[in-house]
Scaffold this motif. Structure first.
Motif, PDB file in Angstrom:
ATOM      1  N   GLU A 407       0.842  -1.194   0.000  1.00  0.00           N
ATOM      2  CA  GLU A 407       0.000   0.000   0.000  1.00  0.00           C
ATOM      3  C   GLU A 407       0.879   1.247   0.000  1.00  0.00           C
ATOM      4  O   GLU A 407       2.034   1.231   0.418  1.00  0.00           O
ATOM      5  N   ASP A 408       0.276   2.329  -0.508  1.00  0.00           N
ATOM      6  CA  ASP A 408       0.933   3.644  -0.553  1.00  0.00           C
ATOM      7  C   ASP A 408       2.288   3.587  -1.267  1.00  0.00           C
ATOM      8  O   ASP A 408       3.224   4.291  -0.892  1.00  0.00           O
ATOM      9  N   HIS A 409       2.390   2.760  -2.280  1.00  0.00           N
ATOM     10  CA  HIS A 409       3.638   2.648  -3.033  1.00  0.00           C
ATOM     11  C   HIS A 409       3.435   3.175  -4.457  1.00  0.00           C
ATOM     12  O   HIS A 409       2.308   3.441  -4.879  1.00  0.00           O
ATOM     13  N   VAL A 410       4.518   3.317  -5.201  1.00  0.00           N
ATOM     14  CA  VAL A 410       4.474   3.733  -6.601  1.00  0.00           C
ATOM     15  C   VAL A 410       4.944   2.567  -7.454  1.00  0.00           C
ATOM     16  O   VAL A 410       6.004   1.987  -7.212  1.00  0.00           O
ATOM     17  N   VAL A 411       4.137   2.223  -8.464  1.00  0.00           N
ATOM     18  CA  VAL A 411       4.473   1.123  -9.366  1.00  0.00           C
ATOM     19  C   VAL A 411       5.101   1.712 -10.631  1.00  0.00           C
ATOM     20  O   VAL A 411       4.532   2.617 -11.247  1.00  0.00           O
ATOM     21  N   VAL A 412       6.258   1.207 -10.992  1.00  0.00           N
ATOM     22  CA  VAL A 412       6.952   1.639 -12.211  1.00  0.00           C
ATOM     23  C   VAL A 412       6.992   0.454 -13.181  1.00  0.00           C
ATOM     24  O   VAL A 412       7.549  -0.598 -12.846  1.00  0.00           O
ATOM     25  N   ASN A 430      12.798   8.547  -0.548  1.00  0.00           N
ATOM     26  CA  ASN A 430      12.245   7.581   0.414  1.00  0.00           C
ATOM     27  C   ASN A 430      10.812   7.143   0.100  1.00  0.00           C
ATOM     28  O   ASN A 430      10.056   6.800   1.004  1.00  0.00           O
ATOM     29  N   TYR A 431      10.435   7.179  -1.188  1.00  0.00           N
ATOM     30  CA  TYR A 431       9.140   6.609  -1.574  1.00  0.00           C
ATOM     31  C   TYR A 431       9.314   5.114  -1.816  1.00  0.00           C
ATOM     32  O   TYR A 431      10.347   4.664  -2.326  1.00  0.00           O
ATOM     33  N   ARG A 432       8.298   4.349  -1.454  1.00  0.00           N
ATOM     34  CA  ARG A 432       8.346   2.906  -1.701  1.00  0.00           C
ATOM     35  C   ARG A 432       7.996   2.637  -3.168  1.00  0.00           C
ATOM     36  O   ARG A 432       6.971   3.113  -3.660  1.00  0.00           O
ATOM     37  N   VAL A 433       8.858   1.874  -3.816  1.00  0.00           N
ATOM     38  CA  VAL A 433       8.735   1.648  -5.254  1.00  0.00           C
ATOM     39  C   VAL A 433       8.666   0.153  -5.543  1.00  0.00           C
ATOM     40  O   VAL A 433       9.322  -0.655  -4.878  1.00  0.00           O
ATOM     41  N   LEU A 434       7.845  -0.199  -6.522  1.00  0.00           N
ATOM     42  CA  LEU A 434       7.748  -1.574  -7.009  1.00  0.00           C
ATOM     43  C   LEU A 434       7.867  -1.537  -8.535  1.00  0.00           C
ATOM     44  O   LEU A 434       7.163  -0.776  -9.205  1.00  0.00           O
ATOM     45  N   MET A 475       1.415   5.492 -10.399  1.00  0.00           N
ATOM     46  CA  MET A 475       1.960   4.516 -11.337  1.00  0.00           C
ATOM     47  C   MET A 475       2.592   5.255 -12.513  1.00  0.00           C
ATOM     48  O   MET A 475       2.035   6.231 -13.030  1.00  0.00           O
ATOM     49  N   ALA A 476       3.771   4.810 -12.928  1.00  0.00           N
ATOM     50  CA  ALA A 476       4.451   5.355 -14.104  1.00  0.00           C
ATOM     51  C   ALA A 476       4.656   4.232 -15.102  1.00  0.00           C
ATOM     52  O   ALA A 476       5.200   3.180 -14.760  1.00  0.00           O
ATOM     53  N   ILE A 477       4.181   4.430 -16.340  1.00  0.00           N
ATOM     54  CA  ILE A 477       4.325   3.426 -17.388  1.00  0.00           C
ATOM     55  C   ILE A 477       5.404   3.902 -18.350  1.00  0.00           C
ATOM     56  O   ILE A 477       5.235   4.915 -19.035  1.00  0.00           O
ATOM     57  N   ALA A 478       6.517   3.183 -18.388  1.00  0.00           N
ATOM     58  CA  ALA A 478       7.639   3.526 -19.280  1.00  0.00           C
ATOM     59  C   ALA A 478       8.016   2.294 -20.085  1.00  0.00           C
ATOM     60  O   ALA A 478       9.178   1.897 -20.144  1.00  0.00           O
ATOM     61  N   LEU A 479       7.010   1.674 -20.707  1.00  0.00           N
ATOM     62  CA  LEU A 479       7.227   0.466 -21.494  1.00  0.00           C
ATOM     63  C   LEU A 479       7.682   0.827 -22.909  1.00  0.00           C
ATOM     64  O   LEU A 479       7.351   1.905 -23.407  1.00  0.00           O
ATOM     65  N   PRO A 480       8.415  -0.058 -23.571  1.00  0.00           N
ATOM     66  CA  PRO A 480       8.980   0.293 -24.872  1.00  0.00           C
ATOM     67  C   PRO A 480       8.003   0.279 -26.030  1.00  0.00           C
ATOM     68  O   PRO A 480       8.275   0.875 -27.062  1.00  0.00           O
ATOM     69  N   ASP A 481       6.860  -0.411 -25.890  1.00  0.00           N
ATOM     70  CA  ASP A 481       5.951  -0.486 -27.030  1.00  0.00           C
ATOM     71  C   ASP A 481       4.578   0.042 -26.661  1.00  0.00           C
ATOM     72  O   ASP A 481       4.106  -0.104 -25.519  1.00  0.00           O
ATOM     73  N   PRO A 482       3.888   0.676 -27.616  1.00  0.00           N
ATOM     74  CA  PRO A 482       2.590   1.293 -27.328  1.00  0.00           C
ATOM     75  C   PRO A 482       1.488   0.295 -27.006  1.00  0.00           C
ATOM     76  O   PRO A 482       0.593   0.602 -26.224  1.00  0.00           O
ATOM     77  N   ILE A 483       1.539  -0.898 -27.589  1.00  0.00           N
ATOM     78  CA  ILE A 483       0.470  -1.882 -27.357  1.00  0.00           C
ATOM     79  C   ILE A 483       0.410  -2.265 -25.883  1.00  0.00           C
ATOM     80  O   ILE A 483      -0.656  -2.231 -25.254  1.00  0.00           O
ATOM     81  N   SER A 484       1.563  -2.620 -25.308  1.00  0.00           N
ATOM     82  CA  SER A 484       1.601  -2.974 -23.889  1.00  0.00           C
ATOM     83  C   SER A 484       1.232  -1.787 -23.013  1.00  0.00           C
ATOM     84  O   SER A 484       0.552  -1.941 -21.992  1.00  0.00           O
ATOM     85  N   SER A 485       1.660  -0.586 -23.410  1.00  0.00           N
ATOM     86  CA  SER A 485       1.349   0.616 -22.633  1.00  0.00           C
ATOM     87  C   SER A 485      -0.157   0.850 -22.577  1.00  0.00           C
ATOM     88  O   SER A 485      -0.710   1.169 -21.524  1.00  0.00           O
ATOM     89  N   ARG A 486      -0.831   0.705 -23.715  1.00  0.00           N
ATOM     90  CA  ARG A 486      -2.289   0.923 -23.760  1.00  0.00           C
ATOM     91  C   ARG A 486      -3.016  -0.083 -22.867  1.00  0.00           C
ATOM     92  O   ARG A 486      -3.896   0.282 -22.079  1.00  0.00           O
ATOM     93  N   LEU A 487      -2.659  -1.361 -23.013  1.00  0.00           N
ATOM     94  CA  LEU A 487      -3.340  -2.389 -22.220  1.00  0.00           C
ATOM     95  C   LEU A 487      -3.045  -2.223 -20.732  1.00  0.00           C
ATOM     96  O   LEU A 487      -3.940  -2.368 -19.891  1.00  0.00           O
TER      97      LEU A 487
END
Length: 665
Positions: A407-412, A430-434, A475-487
């Motif tokens: 909980e209260d974490h940031v997903v990258v 000091n933010y919790r990251v996953l 949440m931050a989405i930094a995926l290399p392809d647009p298809i995975s990013s959209r889904l």
């Protein structure tokens, strides 16, 4: 001379027509060669001159592949490329040997091995071109395919080296192969010595002249001399060209060499594919069509059945394995080279050679269409309940780190250059990251740095649920392809509609769609670089910093509209349909007397209530609204383009019929 001019003219016309029709250019080269060849229009009669240019094309293609070869790129996927690529070649040769002997396609073991070698190679040129056109070279399946292709290209040198030994009697085959391998080893040692002590000073001398003509002439001469030398010692000229490229790949003048040779290579490669077309007899193909179609089916099925389980074995998601298996299910352009050499050594008859040409050409033609249509097919397949559940189970996390934050974490999502920088900046505060990542090399880095991770597909519902998206802060989405990013974006917001989500847009066309799908912020790296550079210049020229920052905020608030090139409504519609083809979508007619009529998107909030996303409104008057904003109102007779899974579309239908109450915001 007339034949030479004709083959270049045919390649240019065929490539141009294929490009205008939105088809692979290589397809245009092949068909142009067939039409202009002696079996159709008969414009090209003497193949000797054409063959010389085609041989130069193959030589320069192998040379540039050697120059572009990167041990660093191979290291990223070394397990699947070396292990999987090597197993794929061995299993393909073994299966082909067994089937060809059983069905009587060949009469001896060496012939079966040779046929297996031909089938085991896939097309670097076609696959790489298709991946680049779809911006998928950095995706998991793109990296897997390129890794295996690199190993196949390396194996080609070994195949060419042992090829002369295969026409020896079976009892002498082992000795002949041993002698060929000894020659190859001695040549490799000599190549290492030449590449270390002779090539760098030679290129340095050429570069000092500051003459592009002299540099090109020197590099071409070097390539041809090494190729000729390997031919003289009983190896192949093609392998010599590849080794010449490898010699240069590790020196400082590699970029200058590529720049000098690429144009010459492209011209010769176009002639090579057109020349292959000249050799193909369409009447022979027609007369043997059932056999050729059977061979094409065998190649596609066999390579898919071999590659797909191998990719899964090396712990990649099932979708990556399926796309990789079908993406490599063709016979490569270098198989033409092997087949021609095999005919010289008597390993194949002329009829078998023509069958190989026809089968190879057909698989090359099919591949770009498969790679283009497969992601959309898989996306639509997920709307089928039985297939959706199977794909979802297959997309379960492959590995999960200990002590995941809940909980209260940031997903990258994605731990490339952008994702790793985000993780560092957040961790420093000091933010919790996953991190969610599906590259084995990146997972090892995360493991070594004690960063919580999930090894899996970020677009998978199971992976997102394991990441506790419902309890995440952002949440931050930094995926290399647009298809995975959209889904990933859509499924994450379905789990947690309140999620503060930012996404990187690799393509300009995705900016509006990402906002429509629910992203709070969409970042386009090239536009952001332009804004930062212009900010520095404007402040340096004397403009107040506050005024410059206000302009920058307005540009970002307009979704970079000022920086994006103007596009017609038709172009926007085409881009939207192209972007959503890999997602589950449906045109929906708004029912008569629907409670939605007269209300705005802001009032109804269909994404929040149903999960379905409205991306286009088509009015009864013919007006079309792509990417409708929050003030867009529903009207009688509207047709709506919705993006959503089956249950989401059902919920939207209930909303439109008044079965779900509208919560006025």
């Amino acid at each position: 001379m007339i034949d030479l001019i004709s083959v270049f003219a045919a390649a240019a016309v065929g490539g141009l027509l294929a490009s205008l029709l939105g088809q692979p250019i290589i397809l245009g080269y092949l068909l142009a060669g067939i039409i202009a060849g002696p079996f159709e229009l008969g414009i090209i009669k003497d193949y000797a001159q054409v063959e010389t240019v085609a041989e130069l094309g193959v030589t320069f293609l192998l040379f540039t592949i050697g120059v572009e070869f990167s041990f660093a790129e191979l290291k990223k996927v070394q397990r699947i490329s070396l292990g999987g690529g090597g197993l794929q070649i061995f299993l393909t040769i073994s299966l082909t040997l067994l089937v060809s002997l059983t069905l009587g396609w060949v009469t001896s073991v060496p012939q079966g091995i040779f046929l297996g070698e031909i089938i085991s190679l896939s097309s670097t040129a076609v696959v790489l071109k298709a991946l680049m056109e779809q911006n998928e070279t950095a995706t998991a399946h793109g990296q897997v395919m390129l890794g295996i292709l690199i190993v196949q290209d390396l194996a080609l040198g070994l195949m060419l080296a042992v090829l002369p030994a295969l026409n020896q009697p079976v009892e002498e085959l082992g000795i002949a192969i041993a002698i060929a391998l000894l020659k190859l080893l001695l040549f490799a040692l000599g190549a290492i010595a030449v590449g270390k002590w002779l090539i760098p000073p030679l290129l340095q001398l050429l570069a000092k002249t500051e003459s592009k003509e002299l540099f090109l002439l020197g590099v071409v001469t070097l390539c041809l001399l090494i190729a000729m030398f390997t031919g003289e010692i009983g190896l192949s000229t093609e392998m010599g060209a590849f080794v010449a490229g490898l010699m240069i790949s590790e020196v400082e003048y590699v970029d200058q060499t590529l720049d000098a040779v690429e144009s010459l290579r492209d011209i010769c490669v176009a002639a090579f594919f057109a020349a292959i077309g000249v050799l193909i007899d369409p009447f022979f193909l027609w007369d043997n069509l059932p056999l050729i179609l059977g061979l094409v089916a065998f190649v596609i099925i066999a390579k898919f059945v071999i590659v797909t389980p191998l990719v899964v074995l090396f712990r990649y998601p099932i979708k990556t394995a399926i796309i990789s298996g079908l993406g490599l299910a063709q016979i490569g352009e270098f198989s033409f080279v092997l087949a021609e050499k095999g005919q010289e050594f008597g390993l194949v008859t002329e009829q078998v050679y023509m069958l190989i040409l026809g089968t190879t050409a057909m698989t090359l033609i099919v591949t770009p269409f498969v790679l283009r249509l497969l992601p959309g097919f898989l996306a639509r397949g997920e709307s089928l309940p039985w297939l959706k559940s199977w794909l979802a189970k297959a997309d379960a996390p492959l590995e999960v780190a200990e002590d995941l934050p809940f909980e209260d974490h940031v997903v990258v999502c994605g731990y490339g250059r952008v994702g790793s920088n985000i993780v560092k900046l957040l961790s420093d505060r000091n933010y919790r990251v996953l991190v969610i990542e599906q590259s084995q090399q990146q997972i090892e880095m995360l493991r070594n740095n004690n960063i919580p991770y999930i090894y899996g597909n970020a677009a998978s519902v199971h992976v997102l649920e394991k990441a506790s998206i419902s309890q995440a802060k952002g949440m931050a989405i930094a995926l290399p392809d647009p298809i995975s990013s959209r889904l990933c974006l859509k499924r994450a917001l379905k789990i947690n509609p309140e999620l503060d989500l930012v996404v990187r847009a690799n393509q300009n066309e995705d900016i509006e769609l990402f906002y429509q799908l629910g992203a709070k912020e969409v970042v386009q790296p090239e536009f952001e670089a332009s804004l930062e550079l212009s900010t520095h210049l404007c402040v340096g020229l004397g403009l107040p910093l506050s005024e410059v920052q206000q302009d920058i905020r307005q540009i970002r608030a307009s979704h970079y509209l000022t920086l994006r090139p103007g596009r017609s409504k038709e172009e926007v519609s085409r881009e939207l349909m192209e972007a959503t083809k890999t997602m589950s979508r449906k045109w929906y007619s708004l029912p008569l007397n629907s409670p939605l009529v007269g209300k705005s998107l802001e009032e109804v909030q269909p994404r929040r209530l149903t999960g379905a996303i409205l991306v286009t409104v088509k009015r009864s008057s013919g007006e079309k609204l792509d990417y409708p904003d929050s003030q867009t109102t529903f009207c009688e007779g509207d047709k709506l383009l919705l993006v959503g899974d089956g249950d989401e579309l059902v919920k939207f239908d209930d909303l439109a019929l008044g079965k779900i109450a509208i919560a006025i915001s």
